[in-house]
Design a protein around this motif. Structure first.
Motif, PDB file in Angstrom:
ATOM      1  N   ARG A   1      -0.521  -6.540  -2.467  1.00 30.36           N
ATOM      2  CA  ARG A   1       0.500  -6.333  -1.444  1.00 30.36           C
ATOM      3  C   ARG A   1       0.245  -7.220  -0.216  1.00 30.36           C
ATOM      4  NH1 ARG A   1      -0.751  -1.323  -0.030  1.00 30.36           N
ATOM      5  NH2 ARG A   1      -2.054  -2.179   1.628  1.00 30.36           N
ATOM      6  N   ASP A   2      -0.948  -7.112   0.364  1.00 34.96           N
ATOM      7  CA  ASP A   2      -1.171  -7.715   1.681  1.00 34.96           C
ATOM      8  C   ASP A   2      -1.612  -9.172   1.659  1.00 34.96           C
ATOM      9  OD1 ASP A   2      -0.315  -5.582   3.245  1.00 34.96           O
ATOM     10  OD2 ASP A   2      -2.229  -4.548   3.016  1.00 34.96           O
TER      11      ASP A   2
ATOM     12  N   VAL B   1       0.729  -6.745   8.563  1.00 35.36           N
ATOM     13  CA  VAL B   1      -0.414  -7.632   8.758  1.00 35.36           C
ATOM     14  C   VAL B   1      -0.258  -8.425  10.049  1.00 35.36           C
ATOM     15  CG1 VAL B   1      -1.698  -9.610   7.809  1.00 35.36           C
ATOM     16  CG2 VAL B   1      -0.883  -7.807   6.273  1.00 35.36           C
TER      17      VAL B   1
ATOM     18  N   ASP C   1      -3.883  -3.167  -3.295  1.00 33.52           N
ATOM     19  CA  ASP C   1      -3.757  -3.453  -1.863  1.00 33.52           C
ATOM     20  C   ASP C   1      -3.784  -4.963  -1.613  1.00 33.52           C
ATOM     21  OD1 ASP C   1      -3.585  -0.766  -1.221  1.00 33.52           O
ATOM     22  OD2 ASP C   1      -5.730  -0.552  -0.809  1.00 33.52           O
ATOM     23  N   SER C   2      -4.629  -5.669  -2.375  1.00 32.81           N
ATOM     24  CA  SER C   2      -4.674  -7.140  -2.274  1.00 32.81           C
ATOM     25  C   SER C   2      -3.362  -7.737  -2.769  1.00 32.81           C
ATOM     26  CB  SER C   2      -5.833  -7.712  -3.093  1.00 32.81           C
ATOM     27  OG  SER C   2      -7.080  -7.343  -2.551  1.00 32.81           O
TER      28      SER C   2
ATOM     29  N   THR D   1      -3.254  -1.184  10.082  1.00 31.74           N
ATOM     30  CA  THR D   1      -3.030   0.126  10.710  1.00 31.74           C
ATOM     31  C   THR D   1      -1.596   0.261  11.212  1.00 31.74           C
ATOM     32  OG1 THR D   1      -3.918  -0.758  12.778  1.00 31.74           O
ATOM     33  CG2 THR D   1      -5.436   0.474  11.393  1.00 31.74           C
TER      34      THR D   1
ATOM     35  N   GLY E   1       0.938  -1.105   9.689  1.00 27.20           N
ATOM     36  CA  GLY E   1       1.825  -1.253   8.535  1.00 27.20           C
ATOM     37  C   GLY E   1       2.245  -2.699   8.303  1.00 27.20           C
TER      38      GLY E   1
ATOM     39  N   GLU F   1      -8.512  -3.144   4.138  1.00 30.85           N
ATOM     40  CA  GLU F   1      -7.701  -2.481   3.106  1.00 30.85           C
ATOM     41  C   GLU F   1      -6.200  -2.531   3.379  1.00 30.85           C
ATOM     42  OE1 GLU F   1      -9.174   0.807  -0.058  1.00 30.85           O
ATOM     43  OE2 GLU F   1      -9.261   1.376   2.033  1.00 30.85           O
ATOM     44  N   MET F   2      -5.760  -1.990   4.505  1.00 31.12           N
ATOM     45  CA  MET F   2      -4.336  -2.077   4.848  1.00 31.12           C
ATOM     46  C   MET F   2      -4.189  -2.084   6.367  1.00 31.12           C
ATOM     47  SD  MET F   2      -2.969   1.711   3.739  1.00 31.12           S
ATOM     48  CE  MET F   2      -2.961   1.218   2.043  1.00 31.12           C
TER      49      MET F   2
END
Length: 198
Positions: free
Chosen positions: A107-108, A174, A104-105, A170, A172, A167-168
Motif C-alpha cells: 500500500r504505502d 504518507v 502494508d508495503s 499516523t 493516514g 508500518e503506516m
C-alpha cells in the motif's frame, strides 16, 4: 657483493609485502560492494526482493501487480505535496525498508514513490532495502537503523535521523506524515555539527 644481495632481497620482500597489502585491500573493497536488485525464490512467498533495490525493480513481475495498481490509483494530497516542496524534501535522504510479501508495503511504498515522483525527488538520495519475513537484509542494515516493522521510511539530513514513518502513516497519508517530520527539523542537526567543529 653480499651487501648488494641483502639490499636486493630487502627490496623484493618489500615489494611482495606491498603487493600483498594492496591485493588484500582490493579484495575487501570488492567484498563491500553492495549487490543491487537481488531476487530470491522462497517456498511460501514465491519470488521476493532482498537487499538494496532500484525503484525500477518494482515495475517488473510479480511486484508490478500490486505496485503499479496502487501507484496509479493513489490520489495525492496536493496541499501536503506543496508543503513538501516548500520544505525542500529533495535536500533530505530517505531510507525505505519494504517487504515485497507485506500488505502494508504494497500500500504505502507505491504511494511514497508517487509522492517522490511528483516532487522530482533525486534517486541518488533514495535508498530502498527489501527485507525477508524476519525483517532481515543481506547487509544487516535493519540492525543499523533499528527496523523491526515494514514499511519503515526514515528521513535523514547530514546523516542524522529527523524522523520515521513505521508500518503506516499516523495521519493516514504518507505525504502528510512527511510534512510533519520536516516541520520538526529545526536545524538542530546543523547546530550540532557546527558545535562539534568549535
Amino acid at each position: 657483493m653480499k651487501n648488494n644481495r641483502n639490499i636486493i632481497c630487502k627490496k623484493i620482500i618489500t615489494n611482495i609485502f606491498t603487493l600483498s597489502v594492496l591485493t588484500l585491500a582490493m579484495q575487501q573493497v570488492n567484498a563491500q560492494r553492495v549487490v543491487v536488485n537481488r531476487e530470491v525464490e522462497t517456498t511460501n512467498d514465491g519470488k521476493m526482493l532482498l537487499g538494496n533495490q532500484l525503484k525500477e525493480q518494482f515495475m517488473k513481475e510479480p511486484y508490478s501487480e500490486w505496485y503499479t495498481k496502487e501507484f496509479n490509483e493513489y490520489a495525492l494530497d496536493q496541499k501536503a505535496v506543496g508543503e513538501l516542496r516548500k520544505n525542500n524534501i529533495t535536500s533530505y535522504n530517505l531510507i525505505v525498508f519494504v517487504g515485497t510479501w507485506c500488505e502494508d508495503s504494497h500500500r504505502d511504498f507505491p504511494r511514497l514513490m508517487k509522492i517522490l515522483e511528483e516532487v522530482k525527488y533525486p534517486d541518488s538520495r533514495l535508498t530502498i532495502i527489501a527485507v525477508n519475513r524476519k525483517k532481515e537484509s543481506p547487509t544487516g542494515d535493519e540492525v543499523k537503523y533499528n527496523v523491526s516493522k515494514v514499511p519503515t521510511i526514515i528521513v535523514e539530513k547530514y546523516g542524522k535521523e529527523i524522523g520515521r514513518i513505521i508500518e503506516m502513516p499516523t495521519t493516514g497519508y504518507v505525504e502528510r506524515d512527511l510534512v510533519e517530520i520536516l516541520k520538526k527539523d529545526d536545524g538542530s542537526v546543523l547546530k550540532e555539527i557546527f558545535k562539534k567543529e568549535n
